[in-house]
Motif scaffolding. Sequence first.
Motif, mmCIF file in Angstrom:
data_model
loop_
_atom_site.group_PDB
_atom_site.id
_atom_site.type_symbol
_atom_site.label_atom_id
_atom_site.label_comp_id
_atom_site.label_asym_id
_atom_site.label_seq_id
_atom_site.Cartn_x
_atom_site.Cartn_y
_atom_site.Cartn_z
ATOM 1 N N GLY A 40 -36.751 -25.519 -19.593
ATOM 2 C CA GLY A 40 -37.844 -26.106 -18.821
ATOM 3 C C GLY A 40 -37.285 -26.793 -17.581
ATOM 4 N N GLU A 41 -38.213 -27.469 -16.836
ATOM 5 C CA GLU A 41 -37.808 -28.059 -15.549
ATOM 6 C C GLU A 41 -36.762 -29.158 -15.694
ATOM 7 N N THR A 42 -36.862 -29.953 -16.764
ATOM 8 C CA THR A 42 -35.928 -31.073 -16.913
ATOM 9 C C THR A 42 -34.499 -30.550 -17.058
ATOM 10 N N ASP A 43 -34.336 -29.526 -17.896
ATOM 11 C CA ASP A 43 -32.998 -28.962 -18.090
ATOM 12 C C ASP A 43 -32.523 -28.233 -16.838
ATOM 13 N N LEU A 44 -33.438 -27.579 -16.145
ATOM 14 C CA LEU A 44 -33.056 -26.914 -14.887
ATOM 15 C C LEU A 44 -32.526 -27.954 -13.900
ATOM 16 N N GLN A 45 -33.227 -29.089 -13.838
ATOM 17 C CA GLN A 45 -32.835 -30.149 -12.910
ATOM 18 C C GLN A 45 -31.425 -30.663 -13.236
ATOM 19 N N VAL A 46 -31.143 -30.824 -14.529
ATOM 20 C CA VAL A 46 -29.801 -31.286 -14.956
ATOM 21 C C VAL A 46 -28.742 -30.286 -14.494
ATOM 22 N N LEU A 47 -29.001 -28.998 -14.724
ATOM 23 C CA LEU A 47 -28.016 -27.959 -14.381
ATOM 24 C C LEU A 47 -27.789 -27.909 -12.869
ATOM 25 N N LEU A 48 -28.884 -27.939 -12.098
ATOM 26 C CA LEU A 48 -28.751 -27.827 -10.638
ATOM 27 C C LEU A 48 -28.050 -29.053 -10.049
ATOM 28 N N ALA A 49 -28.528 -30.237 -10.442
ATOM 29 C CA ALA A 49 -27.972 -31.460 -9.844
ATOM 30 C C ALA A 49 -26.493 -31.612 -10.190
ATOM 31 N N THR A 50 -26.123 -31.275 -11.437
ATOM 32 C CA THR A 50 -24.718 -31.427 -11.838
ATOM 33 C C THR A 50 -23.837 -30.414 -11.110
ATOM 34 N N ALA A 51 -24.304 -29.171 -11.024
ATOM 35 C CA ALA A 51 -23.514 -28.145 -10.321
ATOM 36 C C ALA A 51 -23.366 -28.529 -8.853
ATOM 37 N N HIS A 52 -24.450 -29.024 -8.260
ATOM 38 C CA HIS A 52 -24.399 -29.390 -6.837
ATOM 39 C C HIS A 52 -23.399 -30.530 -6.612
ATOM 40 N N ALA A 53 -23.473 -31.543 -7.458
ATOM 41 C CA ALA A 53 -22.593 -32.709 -7.296
ATOM 42 C C ALA A 53 -21.120 -32.308 -7.418
ATOM 43 N N ARG A 54 -20.846 -31.235 -8.173
ATOM 44 C CA ARG A 54 -19.445 -30.804 -8.369
ATOM 45 C C ARG A 54 -19.047 -29.643 -7.465
ATOM 46 N N GLY A 55 -19.954 -29.260 -6.577
ATOM 47 C CA GLY A 55 -19.642 -28.190 -5.623
ATOM 48 C C GLY A 55 -19.504 -26.817 -6.263
ATOM 49 N N LEU A 56 -20.235 -26.600 -7.391
ATOM 50 C CA LEU A 56 -20.138 -25.303 -8.079
ATOM 51 C C LEU A 56 -21.267 -24.375 -7.617
ATOM 52 N N PRO A 57 -20.957 -23.100 -7.382
ATOM 53 C CA PRO A 57 -21.996 -22.185 -6.908
ATOM 54 C C PRO A 57 -23.015 -21.845 -7.996
ATOM 55 N N VAL A 58 -24.288 -21.751 -7.580
ATOM 56 C CA VAL A 58 -25.379 -21.431 -8.506
ATOM 57 C C VAL A 58 -26.078 -20.175 -8.011
ATOM 58 N N LEU A 59 -26.356 -19.249 -8.925
ATOM 59 C CA LEU A 59 -27.081 -18.029 -8.555
ATOM 60 C C LEU A 59 -28.247 -17.838 -9.512
ATOM 61 N N MET A 60 -29.363 -17.417 -8.953
ATOM 62 C CA MET A 60 -30.559 -17.200 -9.767
ATOM 63 C C MET A 60 -30.682 -15.711 -10.082
ATOM 64 N N LEU A 61 -30.850 -15.410 -11.340
ATOM 65 C CA LEU A 61 -31.047 -14.013 -11.761
ATOM 66 C C LEU A 61 -32.472 -13.864 -12.275
ATOM 67 N N GLY A 62 -33.236 -12.950 -11.661
ATOM 68 C CA GLY A 62 -34.581 -12.672 -12.178
ATOM 69 C C GLY A 62 -34.471 -11.591 -13.233
ATOM 70 N N ARG A 63 -35.163 -10.466 -13.011
ATOM 71 C CA ARG A 63 -35.014 -9.358 -13.958
ATOM 72 C C ARG A 63 -33.928 -8.388 -13.500
ATOM 73 N N GLY A 64 -33.175 -8.790 -12.490
ATOM 74 C CA GLY A 64 -32.021 -7.994 -12.071
ATOM 75 C C GLY A 64 -32.394 -6.620 -11.552
ATOM 76 N N SER A 65 -33.566 -6.495 -10.908
ATOM 77 C CA SER A 65 -34.006 -5.164 -10.467
ATOM 78 C C SER A 65 -33.737 -4.917 -8.992
ATOM 79 N N ASN A 66 -33.092 -5.893 -8.329
ATOM 80 C CA ASN A 66 -32.753 -5.685 -6.923
ATOM 81 C C ASN A 66 -31.321 -6.122 -6.656
ATOM 82 N N LEU A 67 -30.504 -5.994 -7.685
ATOM 83 C CA LEU A 67 -29.161 -6.564 -7.617
ATOM 84 C C LEU A 67 -28.085 -5.576 -8.015
ATOM 85 N N LEU A 68 -26.928 -5.729 -7.374
ATOM 86 C CA LEU A 68 -25.710 -5.094 -7.874
ATOM 87 C C LEU A 68 -24.779 -6.228 -8.256
#
Length: 314
Positions: free
Chosen positions: A49-77
């Motif tokens: 849910g949103e609360t856990d998403l917020q934890v993941l994003l804010a922590t990754a951002h604070a540590r300078g770690l790259p974040v990528l969003m994967l949907g259904r992977g239908s436009n990706l290599l």
Amino acid sequence: MNEQAWQNFINAVRPKLSATTKLTEREVLAPKTTMRVGGPARVYAEPAGETDLQVLLATAHARGLPVLMLGRGSNLLVPDSGVDGLVLNFAHPDWQKFELQSDGRIWAGAGLRLKNLCGLATKAGLVGFEFLEGIPASVGGALRMNAGAMGGWMFDVVDEVHLMTLTGEKRVLKRAAMHVDYRYCGELREAVALGAFLRSSAQADTQDIRRQIDVYQKKRLESQPREPSAGCIFKNPPNCSAGKLIDECGLKGERVGDAEVSPVHANFIVNRGAATCADIIALIRRVRARVKGARGVDLEPEVLLFGQNWKDLL
Ligand SMILES: Cc1cc2nc3c(=O)[nH]c(=O)nc-3n(C[C@H](O)[C@H](O)[C@H](O)COP(=O)(O)OP(=O)(O)OC[C@H]3O[C@@H](n4cnc5c(N)ncnc54)[C@H](O)[C@@H]3O)c2cc1C
């Protein structure tokens, strides 16, 4: 990124996440894409849910770690070496809501499949979503790409998008305030779509809506390959069809390993079974070079290279 940075990240977020959030290391991404190629995500999460998403994003951002969003992977290599990042996916049911509001709008969660959006809107007698049937995407991916078909675009039905910035802040944007174009949404290049309020253009009999969907489905079945693919590989150049250009250069059936320019639709590259991402990239390069040589046109990929930039490779 160094190993220790990822271990520290996992140790920092795990105690803050709910038990139903999935968090894994080196999750293989190929089965989560329609092209079925690619290596693992260094860290992979399905926030509950949103609360856990917020934890993941804010922590990754604070540590300078790259974040990528994967949907259904239908436009990706996904590169064969995988992705040295935190890959987020909205597979949890909390992101798959379809809720009809009292003002007639629909709340569509970013993880909802377009197929389900179309099916549920049709059942409710809501017109306007038929063109999305057959695009094997999530609502989030369709917003990010402004997916389109049969003369319609995703943003034709959008009233308001809810998103979270990479620092973990929530924002609500009206359609009129957003910058959208062909396969482009400026506000979602560096943010995560949480969902959107959508508007139907009219009410109609479910069976009439179904008939229109059937027409579109038939068109797709006749014009698109059945093998694993990532949809159209190249964007259409202005006033021109990429598929027609590739076909006219005699490239249908061209192969590198198990990657093949589809004999059914020249703007699709299909995976004949054991293709690698490297095979597909080599074939993309060959197609671009042949079209440039014969017709002077620079084809620009529509498909995205997960975690990398085409300009560094082509
Ligand atoms: C057989 C086939 C037919 C297709 N037909 C069409 C078509 O007719 N029209 C068309 O436009 N496309 C088509 N496509 C391509 C594809 O379905 C679309 O581009 C779709 O919008 C991608 O959605 P996705 O959920 O799979 O996103 P992904 O491929 O997983 O991701 C695409 C991009 O969206 C981003 N993203 C995903 N979710 C979110 C989110 N919640 N918030 C922010 N960014 C996010 C990703 O990071 C990535 O940058 C087709 C593909 C296939 C395989």
